[in-house]
Design an enzyme around this catalytic site. Structure first.
Site, PDB file in Angstrom:
ATOM      1  N   MET A  36      46.663 -37.102  37.671  1.00  9.32           N
ATOM      2  CA  MET A  36      47.785 -36.253  37.256  1.00  9.32           C
ATOM      3  C   MET A  36      48.788 -36.166  38.393  1.00  9.32           C
ATOM      4  O   MET A  36      48.422 -36.254  39.559  1.00  9.32           O
ATOM      5  CB  MET A  36      47.326 -34.853  36.851  1.00  9.32           C
ATOM      6  CG  MET A  36      46.826 -33.976  37.973  1.00  9.32           C
ATOM      7  SD  MET A  36      46.598 -32.268  37.413  1.00  9.32           S
ATOM      8  CE  MET A  36      48.289 -31.823  37.014  1.00  9.32           C
ATOM      9  N   ASN A  37      50.069 -36.011  38.035  1.00  6.57           N
ATOM     10  CA  ASN A  37      51.062 -35.693  39.064  1.00  6.57           C
ATOM     11  C   ASN A  37      51.947 -34.540  38.615  1.00  6.57           C
ATOM     12  O   ASN A  37      51.387 -33.486  38.289  1.00  6.57           O
ATOM     13  CB  ASN A  37      51.789 -36.936  39.606  1.00  6.57           C
ATOM     14  CG  ASN A  37      52.491 -37.828  38.625  1.00  6.57           C
ATOM     15  OD1 ASN A  37      51.861 -38.403  37.755  1.00  6.57           O
ATOM     16  ND2 ASN A  37      53.782 -38.004  38.772  1.00  6.57           N
ATOM     17  N   ASP A  38      53.242 -34.675  38.577  1.00  8.62           N
ATOM     18  CA  ASP A  38      54.152 -33.524  38.453  1.00  8.62           C
ATOM     19  C   ASP A  38      53.800 -32.539  37.330  1.00  8.62           C
ATOM     20  O   ASP A  38      53.527 -32.962  36.194  1.00  8.62           O
ATOM     21  CB  ASP A  38      55.576 -33.992  38.114  1.00  8.62           C
ATOM     22  CG  ASP A  38      56.017 -35.199  38.895  1.00  8.62           C
ATOM     23  OD1 ASP A  38      55.316 -35.593  39.825  1.00  8.62           O
ATOM     24  OD2 ASP A  38      57.069 -35.756  38.547  1.00  8.62           O
ATOM     25  N   GLN A  54      52.340 -34.748  34.237  1.00 14.79           N
ATOM     26  CA  GLN A  54      52.295 -36.210  34.235  1.00 14.79           C
ATOM     27  C   GLN A  54      50.829 -36.631  34.363  1.00 14.79           C
ATOM     28  O   GLN A  54      50.121 -36.162  35.256  1.00 14.79           O
ATOM     29  CB  GLN A  54      53.096 -36.752  35.423  1.00 14.79           C
ATOM     30  CG  GLN A  54      54.575 -36.420  35.371  1.00 14.79           C
ATOM     31  CD  GLN A  54      55.331 -37.375  34.473  1.00 14.79           C
ATOM     32  OE1 GLN A  54      55.640 -38.479  34.865  1.00 14.79           O
ATOM     33  NE2 GLN A  54      55.641 -36.935  33.264  1.00 14.79           N
ATOM     34  N   TRP A  62      48.200 -43.838  39.520  1.00 15.36           N
ATOM     35  CA  TRP A  62      49.410 -43.649  38.713  1.00 15.36           C
ATOM     36  C   TRP A  62      49.576 -44.805  37.721  1.00 15.36           C
ATOM     37  O   TRP A  62      49.365 -45.959  38.073  1.00 15.36           O
ATOM     38  CB  TRP A  62      50.620 -43.558  39.646  1.00 15.36           C
ATOM     39  CG  TRP A  62      51.878 -43.153  38.943  1.00 15.36           C
ATOM     40  CD1 TRP A  62      52.352 -41.889  38.783  1.00 15.36           C
ATOM     41  CD2 TRP A  62      52.818 -44.030  38.296  1.00 15.36           C
ATOM     42  NE1 TRP A  62      53.523 -41.911  38.068  1.00 15.36           N
ATOM     43  CE2 TRP A  62      53.835 -43.218  37.758  1.00 15.36           C
ATOM     44  CE3 TRP A  62      52.896 -45.402  38.104  1.00 15.36           C
ATOM     45  CZ2 TRP A  62      54.920 -43.725  37.066  1.00 15.36           C
ATOM     46  CZ3 TRP A  62      53.983 -45.926  37.402  1.00 15.36           C
ATOM     47  CH2 TRP A  62      54.978 -45.084  36.895  1.00 15.36           C
ATOM     48  N   SER A  98      58.899 -37.267  33.936  1.00 18.27           N
ATOM     49  CA  SER A  98      59.000 -35.800  33.986  1.00 18.27           C
ATOM     50  C   SER A  98      60.166 -35.246  33.169  1.00 18.27           C
ATOM     51  O   SER A  98      61.127 -35.953  32.875  1.00 18.27           O
ATOM     52  CB  SER A  98      59.131 -35.339  35.435  1.00 18.27           C
ATOM     53  OG  SER A  98      57.880 -35.477  36.052  1.00 18.27           O
ATOM     54  N   ARG A 162      66.712 -39.465  36.417  1.00 18.55           N
ATOM     55  CA  ARG A 162      65.564 -38.900  35.688  1.00 18.55           C
ATOM     56  C   ARG A 162      65.335 -37.396  35.906  1.00 18.55           C
ATOM     57  O   ARG A 162      65.978 -36.768  36.709  1.00 18.55           O
ATOM     58  CB  ARG A 162      64.293 -39.643  36.068  1.00 18.55           C
ATOM     59  CG  ARG A 162      63.961 -39.692  37.542  1.00 18.55           C
ATOM     60  CD  ARG A 162      62.639 -40.449  37.724  1.00 18.55           C
ATOM     61  NE  ARG A 162      62.353 -40.748  39.112  1.00 18.55           N
ATOM     62  CZ  ARG A 162      62.649 -41.879  39.709  1.00 18.55           C
ATOM     63  NH1 ARG A 162      63.305 -42.827  39.069  1.00 18.55           N
ATOM     64  NH2 ARG A 162      62.328 -42.071  40.980  1.00 18.55           N
ATOM     65  N   ASP A 163      64.339 -36.910  35.180  1.00 20.98           N
ATOM     66  CA  ASP A 163      63.745 -35.580  35.331  1.00 20.98           C
ATOM     67  C   ASP A 163      64.652 -34.440  34.855  1.00 20.98           C
ATOM     68  O   ASP A 163      65.060 -33.566  35.633  1.00 20.98           O
ATOM     69  CB  ASP A 163      63.306 -35.344  36.802  1.00 20.98           C
ATOM     70  CG  ASP A 163      62.422 -36.459  37.317  1.00 20.98           C
ATOM     71  OD1 ASP A 163      61.774 -37.120  36.488  1.00 20.98           O
ATOM     72  OD2 ASP A 163      62.382 -36.684  38.541  1.00 20.98           O
ATOM     73  N   GLU A 221      64.691 -36.324  43.115  1.00 19.02           N
ATOM     74  CA  GLU A 221      63.859 -36.244  41.919  1.00 19.02           C
ATOM     75  C   GLU A 221      63.680 -34.778  41.535  1.00 19.02           C
ATOM     76  O   GLU A 221      63.791 -33.876  42.360  1.00 19.02           O
ATOM     77  CB  GLU A 221      62.486 -36.881  42.187  1.00 19.02           C
ATOM     78  CG  GLU A 221      62.572 -38.367  42.511  1.00 19.02           C
ATOM     79  CD  GLU A 221      61.191 -39.012  42.625  1.00 19.02           C
ATOM     80  OE1 GLU A 221      60.945 -39.978  41.904  1.00 19.02           O
ATOM     81  OE2 GLU A 221      60.374 -38.555  43.424  1.00 19.02           O
TER      82      GLU A 221
HETATM   83  N1  DQQ Z   1      57.229 -38.476  39.027  1.00 18.04           N
HETATM   84  C1  DQQ Z   1      57.632 -38.856  37.712  1.00 18.04           C
HETATM   85  C2  DQQ Z   1      59.111 -39.016  37.785  1.00 18.04           C
HETATM   86  C3  DQQ Z   1      59.481 -38.177  38.946  1.00 18.04           C
HETATM   87  C4  DQQ Z   1      58.363 -38.411  39.900  1.00 18.04           C
HETATM   88  C5  DQQ Z   1      56.899 -40.094  37.307  1.00 18.04           C
HETATM   89  C6  DQQ Z   1      58.201 -37.363  40.945  1.00 18.04           C
HETATM   90  O1  DQQ Z   1      59.731 -38.574  36.594  1.00 18.04           O
HETATM   91  O2  DQQ Z   1      60.738 -38.494  39.474  1.00 18.04           O
HETATM   92  O3  DQQ Z   1      55.518 -39.859  37.214  1.00 18.04           O
HETATM   93  O4  DQQ Z   1      56.892 -37.287  41.442  1.00 18.04           O
END
Ligand code: DQQ
Length: 468
Positions: A36-38, A54, A62, A98, A162-163, A221
């Site tokens: 997992m991330n964001d 994420q 990832w 994200s 993005r984001d 980001e």
């Molecule tokens: N992680 C996402 C992106 C973001 C980045 C991709 C930041 O949308 O910019 O997993 O950790």
């Protein structure tokens, strides 16, 4: 079998391995297993907190980015829900990057960045929308996707776009998106406006990288933008450590004040925020480190952000976390010197909360030893060096710039297996990862290098798991 079922099966398989890992936190939120991330789109909806994140259901690295989903009544205990967004391979989508979740007149709506093998994140990202008609259990992607494309910017060459972060002001929805301008290599947060969440107009840059600032980075980001008191705050994740600025917002432009680290740890990234029903501004971030086996990554504890009298951010853990406290140890009014030893001999553990207040009258370095081995030979330290104004926790460190009384120093520390969060006087934070050498390296102690400090009060609690 559809993609969602395959993903859920893969998560279930890895869960058995993940749960055996001695470094896996017990009271920090994480996915049932795998990567997992964001944190994405935190939202308070029908009396519950919802968090998305994420997630790669297929491995502990990832890739194949989906949106995981969980909900909580109290910000402490979480219930995992089915994956919310699966990449639509049939529509040329490989990752659901994200984004945010908003309540559009009762219709939960996710806006996120869509990436595909032929729509690379650097040059061809698109912004997509999905809605839910069953209280966020299943999500349908809009037939109108993409709702924003890079064409909106005309000649402006935006990269790594993005984001989305969306909020309502009057009759309009506003959105900020991060990235950078290709020719100047300047990080940027761009501003857009819409009446219906479908048709968007590009307004202007909300804020650009200030080349004089050494900490705002080359690509922005996960911008988060909100008002707090009479100020506005922009948070950005510029690949390195996450920064924020308290400034003013007029004519659709944000004029930043000084940029500061929101957390000094390099393992802290991509925070996301929400206002809850009590009007509290709550933030989570992704805590990362290398792959471990069956799982990778978790979130910080929820932090409340507010402004101090100097208009800097203050940080507090949500008080709801106190319900995790079990056995308690208390001590007060002790003078510590380099000769003091084993004051905390009867305390041990690797899921702990520590609150300590020190009175300091001479330059010194002091703090805690944690993860101490039975023979006291191995340990990690969390401390503060008065002269260098340096806070550290294991390998992570940060120079403290906030104004505070050097005489009164407060540490609020959370230790959760291998995850450490330090609140320093509630005006600076440091997140770290540390790995005890063996299963029984659970000792705790105090240390001081020279002179003396007075330990005014110390409270330590064992904390229980949020999953029991
Ligand atoms: N992680 C996402 C992106 C973001 C980045 C991709 C930041 O949308 O910019 O997993 O950790």
């Amino acid at each position: 079998m559809n993609n969602l079922q395959t993903a859920m099966e893969s998560i279930e398989k890895a869960r058995i391995i993940a749960e055996k890992c001695p470094y896996r936190p017990k009271y920090h939120f994480l996915s049932p297993s795998n990567w997992m991330n964001d944190p994405n789109g935190p939202i308070f909806y029908k009396g519950e907190y919802h968090l998305f994140y994420q997630h790669n259901p297929y491995g502990d690295n990832w890739g194949h980015i989906h949106w995981g989903h969980a909900k909580s009544k109290n910000l402490v205990h979480w219930e995992h829900l089915p994956i919310a967004l699966v990449p639509s391979n049939e529509l040329g989508e490989e990752h659901c990057f994200s984004g945010c979740c908003i309540n559009n007149n009762g219709v939960p709506t996710i806006i996120y960045t869509s990436i595909g093998p032929k729509r690379l994140s650097s040059t061809c990202a698109e912004q997509w929308l999905a809605t839910s008609l069953d209280d966020m259990i299943t999500w349908q992607k809009s037939p109108h996707n993409p709702i924003l494309t890079l064409d909106l910017h005309g000649e402006l060459d935006v990269r790594e776009w993005r984001d989305p972060y969306v909020w309502k002001e009057g009759d309009y929805w506003y959105m900020t998106l991060g990235g950078h301008i290709h020719n100047t290599r300047a990080g940027i947060a761009l501003l857009y406006r819409s009446r219906d969440l479908m048709q968007w107009e590009y307004l202007n840059p909300l804020c650009k990288e200030d080349k004089k600032s050494k900490i705002t980075g080359l690509n922005w980001e996960c911008p988060n933008f909100f008002s707090l008191g009479d100020k506005h705050v922009l948070i950005i994740s510029p690949y390195k450590r996450v920064v924020y600025s308290v400034g003013s917002y007029m004519n659709h432009k944000f004029t930043p004040g000084n940029w500061r680290y929101i957390d000094h740890g390099r393992v802290f990234y991509a925070p996301n925020t929400m206002f809850d029903k009590q009007g509290r501004l709550i933030m989570w971030a992704w805590i990362h480190d290398g792959g471990i086996g069956g799982w990778n990554g978790c979130l910080t504890l929820p932090r409340i952000l507010s402004l101090d009298h100097e208009k800097r951010l203050k940080f507090n853990p949500v008080p709801e976390l106190q319900t995790l406290r079990e056995s308690h140890f208390h001590l007060d009014n002790i003078i510590l010197s380099p000769q003091s030893s084993q004051i905390l001999e009867i305390v041990e553990g690797n899921c702990l909360e520590i609150i300590a207040e020190f009175e300091v009258n001479n330059p010194t370095s002091f703090g805690f030893k944690i993860f101490q081995s039975k023979d006291h030979g191995e340990f990690e330290t969390i401390g503060y060096d008065i002269e260098k104004k340096l806070l550290w926790a294991g390998k992570e460190k940060g120079k403290i710039e906030s104004p505070f009384s050097e005489q009164h120093i407060r540490f609020h520390i959370f230790i959760d297996k291998s995850v450490i969060e330090v609140y320093f006087n509630y005006c600076e934070c440091l997140t770290s990862r540390m790995y005890p050498k063996s299963d029984d390296s659970e000792g705790i102690d105090l240390f001081i290098t020279n002179n003396t400090v007075k330990l005014k009060t110390l409270d330590i609690w064992k904390l229980k798991s949020i999953w029991e």
